[in-house]
Write an enzyme that holds these catalytic residues in place. Structure first.
Site, PDB file in Angstrom:
ATOM      1  N   THR A  33       0.846  -1.196   0.000  1.00  0.00           N
ATOM      2  CA  THR A  33       0.000   0.000   0.000  1.00  0.00           C
ATOM      3  C   THR A  33       0.878   1.240   0.000  1.00  0.00           C
ATOM      4  O   THR A  33       2.080   1.160  -0.286  1.00  0.00           O
ATOM      5  CB  THR A  33      -0.982  -0.032   1.200  1.00  0.00           C
ATOM      6  OG1 THR A  33      -1.949   1.005   1.040  1.00  0.00           O
ATOM      7  CG2 THR A  33      -0.253   0.152   2.518  1.00  0.00           C
ATOM      8  N   ASN A  34       0.313   2.411   0.282  1.00  0.00           N
ATOM      9  CA  ASN A  34       1.084   3.658   0.306  1.00  0.00           C
ATOM     10  C   ASN A  34       0.556   4.581   1.396  1.00  0.00           C
ATOM     11  O   ASN A  34      -0.389   4.236   2.104  1.00  0.00           O
ATOM     12  CB  ASN A  34       1.012   4.329  -1.071  1.00  0.00           C
ATOM     13  CG  ASN A  34      -0.405   4.675  -1.454  1.00  0.00           C
ATOM     14  OD1 ASN A  34      -1.054   5.470  -0.793  1.00  0.00           O
ATOM     15  ND2 ASN A  34      -0.914   4.051  -2.512  1.00  0.00           N
ATOM     16  N   ARG A  35       1.134   5.772   1.514  1.00  0.00           N
ATOM     17  CA  ARG A  35       0.856   6.650   2.648  1.00  0.00           C
ATOM     18  C   ARG A  35      -0.355   7.566   2.490  1.00  0.00           C
ATOM     19  O   ARG A  35      -0.538   8.477   3.277  1.00  0.00           O
ATOM     20  CB  ARG A  35       2.075   7.532   2.923  1.00  0.00           C
ATOM     21  CG  ARG A  35       3.242   6.798   3.494  1.00  0.00           C
ATOM     22  CD  ARG A  35       4.331   7.791   3.902  1.00  0.00           C
ATOM     23  NE  ARG A  35       5.587   7.116   4.165  1.00  0.00           N
ATOM     24  CZ  ARG A  35       5.852   6.491   5.310  1.00  0.00           C
ATOM     25  NH1 ARG A  35       4.960   6.473   6.276  1.00  0.00           N
ATOM     26  NH2 ARG A  35       7.003   5.887   5.468  1.00  0.00           N
TER      27      ARG A  35
END
Ligand code: CTP
Ligand code: CA
Length: 224
Positions: A33-35
């Site tokens: 995933t990412n931020r």
């Protein structure tokens, strides 16, 4: 009896918004995933709703309350986000894609938890579908707004992206430590084929209101 007319710059319009990150599964307990916090997309959903639009929000996993009056659909992966967007896009006039969709996903999702064995392992990744690109090319009636987070050459990359994805508008922001992702303040450089405008820096909620005004203006103006 009053003849109640909705007011606001987006009165009578249907807006579809994607927001948040996506999660791409590796196995039953792990994902990539990412931020992305989803804050900009949720703030835009609230601002569009306040501007008189009927708003549907397709959200990846985020920890945010649904803005009042907004219809929310929760998804996890890029593929699920695309499927839901395909299902909901029909009646919309405007699509705002704020989601930080994972660009790659594991080529194979393991049925069982991956066990620790070798000292190193390699992950094979494949591209995810381009949700905004697909919809904007297929749904030619849609007014499409994209976002572009870039670490350098903001205008060049953003304009190239707008062209490549066939967008009506793109909102670019510079990202880096303490900028853009997972923070409350943001600044946007908004581009459309014939112009540009700087918005902010300010709180994402205030910024969202200004962006909605700009989207409404550009939507009403159309191509010149
Ligand atoms: N987007 C999307 N589906 C994807 C990737 C991006 O809908 N699989 C949308 C984003 O929501 C955003 C716009 O496309 O509105 C641009 O996203 P960005 O990540 O900047 O562009 P990419 O095409 O993925 O290019 P890159 O990450 O290499 O800059
Ligand atoms: Ca990307």
């Amino acid at each position: 009896i009053t003849d109640e007319k909705p007011d606001g710059v987006l009165a009578g319009l249907r807006v579809l918004i994607t927001a948040g990150p996506t999660r791409e599964a590796l196995d039953p307990v792990r994902f990539l995933t990412n931020r992305s916090s989803g804050k900009m997309g949720f703030a835009l959903a609230a601002a569009c709703q306040a501007a008189g639009a009927q708003v549907e929000l397709i959200a990846g996993p985020v920890n945010l309350p649904t803005p009042i009056g907004v219809r929310r659909y929760n998804v996890e992966s890029a593929q699920q986000m695309l499927d839901k967007a395909n299902e909901r896009v029909g009646k919309a006039q405007i699509l705002i894609a704020t989601a930080a969709v994972a660009d790659y996903r594991p080529r194979a999702v393991q049925d069982d938890k991956i066990k620790k064995s070798s000292d190193s392992i390699a992950l094979e990744l494949e591209k995810t579908p381009d949700i905004l690109g697909e919809l904007s090319r297929r749904e030619t009636h849609l007014f499409t707004v994209g976002f572009a987070a870039e670490t350098r050459e903001l205008e060049r990359y953003a304009r190239a992206k707008m062209q490549r994805k066939n967008l009506d508008m793109i909102c670019a922001n510079e990202v880096g430590p303490g900028q853009g992702f997972d923070v409350d303040e943001n600044a946007l450089l908004v581009f459309w084929p014939g112009g540009q405008q700087q918005l902010g820096p300010r709180h994402k909620r205030a910024l969202a209101g200004e962006l909605v005004d700009l989207i409404a203006t550009r939507y009403a103006t159309g191509d010149e």
